[in-house]
Write a protein that holds these residues in place. Structure first.
Motif, short mmCIF file in Angstrom:
data_model
loop_
_atom_site.label_atom_id
_atom_site.label_comp_id
_atom_site.label_asym_id
_atom_site.label_seq_id
_atom_site.Cartn_x
_atom_site.Cartn_y
_atom_site.Cartn_z
N GLU A 1 0.66 5.69 -10.81
CA GLU A 1 0.05 6.35 -9.65
C GLU A 1 1.11 6.71 -8.61
OE1 GLU A 1 -2.97 5.28 -5.98
OE2 GLU A 1 -3.21 4.20 -7.86
N LEU A 2 2.02 5.77 -8.35
CA LEU A 2 3.09 6.03 -7.38
C LEU A 2 3.99 7.17 -7.86
CD1 LEU A 2 4.09 2.36 -6.51
CD2 LEU A 2 2.76 3.95 -5.11
N CYS A 3 4.32 7.16 -9.13
CA CYS A 3 5.20 8.20 -9.68
C CYS A 3 4.51 9.56 -9.66
CB CYS A 3 5.64 7.83 -11.09
SG CYS A 3 6.81 6.46 -11.11
N HIS A 4 3.23 9.60 -9.92
CA HIS A 4 2.50 10.85 -9.87
C HIS A 4 2.56 11.46 -8.46
CE1 HIS A 4 -0.56 13.86 -10.80
NE2 HIS A 4 -1.06 13.58 -9.60
N THR A 5 2.30 10.66 -7.46
CA THR A 5 2.32 11.16 -6.09
C THR A 5 3.74 11.52 -5.67
OG1 THR A 5 0.42 9.74 -5.63
CG2 THR A 5 1.51 10.72 -3.73
N GLU B 1 1.72 -2.40 -6.99
CA GLU B 1 0.78 -1.34 -7.32
C GLU B 1 1.10 -0.71 -8.66
OE1 GLU B 1 0.21 1.26 -3.70
OE2 GLU B 1 1.72 -0.13 -2.97
N SER C 1 1.10 3.50 -2.18
CA SER C 1 0.36 4.70 -2.60
C SER C 1 -0.30 5.38 -1.40
CB SER C 1 -0.68 4.35 -3.66
OG SER C 1 -1.64 3.44 -3.14
N ARG C 2 -0.75 4.61 -0.43
CA ARG C 2 -1.37 5.20 0.76
C ARG C 2 -0.33 5.91 1.62
NH1 ARG C 2 -5.75 1.33 3.49
NH2 ARG C 2 -6.34 3.31 4.48
N GLN D 1 0.84 -1.19 0.00
CA GLN D 1 0.00 0.00 0.00
C GLN D 1 0.89 1.25 0.00
OE1 GLN D 1 -3.39 -0.18 2.80
NE2 GLN D 1 -2.73 -2.28 3.22
N VAL E 1 10.46 6.54 -7.80
CA VAL E 1 9.80 7.30 -6.74
C VAL E 1 10.80 8.22 -6.05
CG1 VAL E 1 8.72 7.09 -4.45
CG2 VAL E 1 7.92 5.67 -6.35
N ALA F 1 0.45 9.19 -0.33
CA ALA F 1 -0.69 10.13 -0.24
C ALA F 1 -0.79 10.72 1.17
CB ALA F 1 -1.98 9.41 -0.61
N CYS G 1 6.79 -4.28 -4.72
CA CYS G 1 5.76 -3.31 -5.10
C CYS G 1 4.73 -4.02 -5.96
CB CYS G 1 6.38 -2.15 -5.88
SG CYS G 1 5.15 -0.95 -6.44
#
Length: 177
Positions: free
Chosen positions: A88-92, A84, A57-58, A55, A121, A61, A82
Motif C-alpha cells: 500500500e505504501l509503495c503504491h501511493t 503498515e 499511509s495517511r 500511519q 518509498v 495519501a 514502519c
C-alpha cells in the motif's frame, strides 16, 4: 533549524511548509501551510507524542490530495519504524512519483524493515532516503536544508548546494533523478 530552512531558500522564492503528524489511536493532523519560522515553531511546539501505530499511509495519501489541489514540491517524512503493509505504501509512493512529488524519507535508528520500506518509498516517488541518529542533529539539519533548497530551486539548486555541504547531503543528492 527551522530558521535555516527559510533562510536557505529566501533567494529562490521562499518556502511554504505544512506540518503533518500522527499519534495515538488513529489521530492524524495536518496544519495549513506556513512561510515563517515563528509560525512553524509554534506549530511544532504544540505537538506532543502519544504511543500508537505508524500511519505513514495517511501521510502519503494526504500528500497525494494536496498535490492534486496544488503541486507540492517535496514531502519529508522522519520516522524510526514502519508497521503498515508495504504494498500500500509503495503504491501511493508510486502515485506521488507520477505526480512529480518526491518523498524524502529520513530514518532514525537501525530498524532494517523500516530502512527497506523507506528506501522503496523514496525511490518510487523520485525522492531520496537518508539515515540519521539522534546523536547527529547536524546531519538532520543538513538534510532538511537540502530538501528545502530542492523544493525551492529544484535539482540544479540541490546539486549546487550539495557541492559545499556534508557527505550526507551529497549522498542524498546522488539519489535524485
Amino acid at each position: 533549524m527551522q530558521s535555516e530552512l527559510f533562510v536557505a531558500t529566501r533567494d529562490m522564492g521562499g518556502l511554504a511548509i505544512q506540518l503533518c503528524y500522527y499519534r495515538g489511536f488513529g489521530e492524524f493532523k495536518a496544519t495549513g501551510f506556513v512561510t515563517g519560522t515563528g509560525q512553524l515553531l509554534k506549530l511544532m511546539n504544540g505537538v506532543s507524542c502519544l504511543g500508537g501505530r505508524t500511519q505513514i499511509s495517511r501521510v502519503l495519501a494526504h500528500a497525494v490530495r494536496e498535490t492534486r489541489a496544488k503541486p507540492v514540491k517535496a514531502v519529508v517524512f522522519i520516522g524510526d519504524c514502519c508497521e503498515e503493509p508495504v504494498d500500500e505504501l509503495c503504491h501511493t509512493a508510486g502515485e506521488l512519483g507520477m505526480l512529480r512529488t518526491p518523498v524524502f524519507m529520513f530514518h532514525e535508528g537501525e530498524d532494517a524493515h523500516a530502512r527497506a520500506v523507506f528506501q522503496q518509498v523514496s525511490k518510487l516517488s523520485g525522492g531520496a532516503y537518508a539515515p540519521f541518529d539522534r546523536n547527529s542533529p547536524q546531519v538532520l539539519k543538513d538534510l532538511m536544508a537540502a530538501v528545502a533548497v530542492y523544493a525551492s530551486g529544484g535539482a540544479r539548486a540541490l546539486r549546487d548546494f550539495s557541492r559545499r555541504n556534508s557527505p550526507e547531503v551529497k549522498r542524498l543528492t546522488r539519489q535524485i533523478r
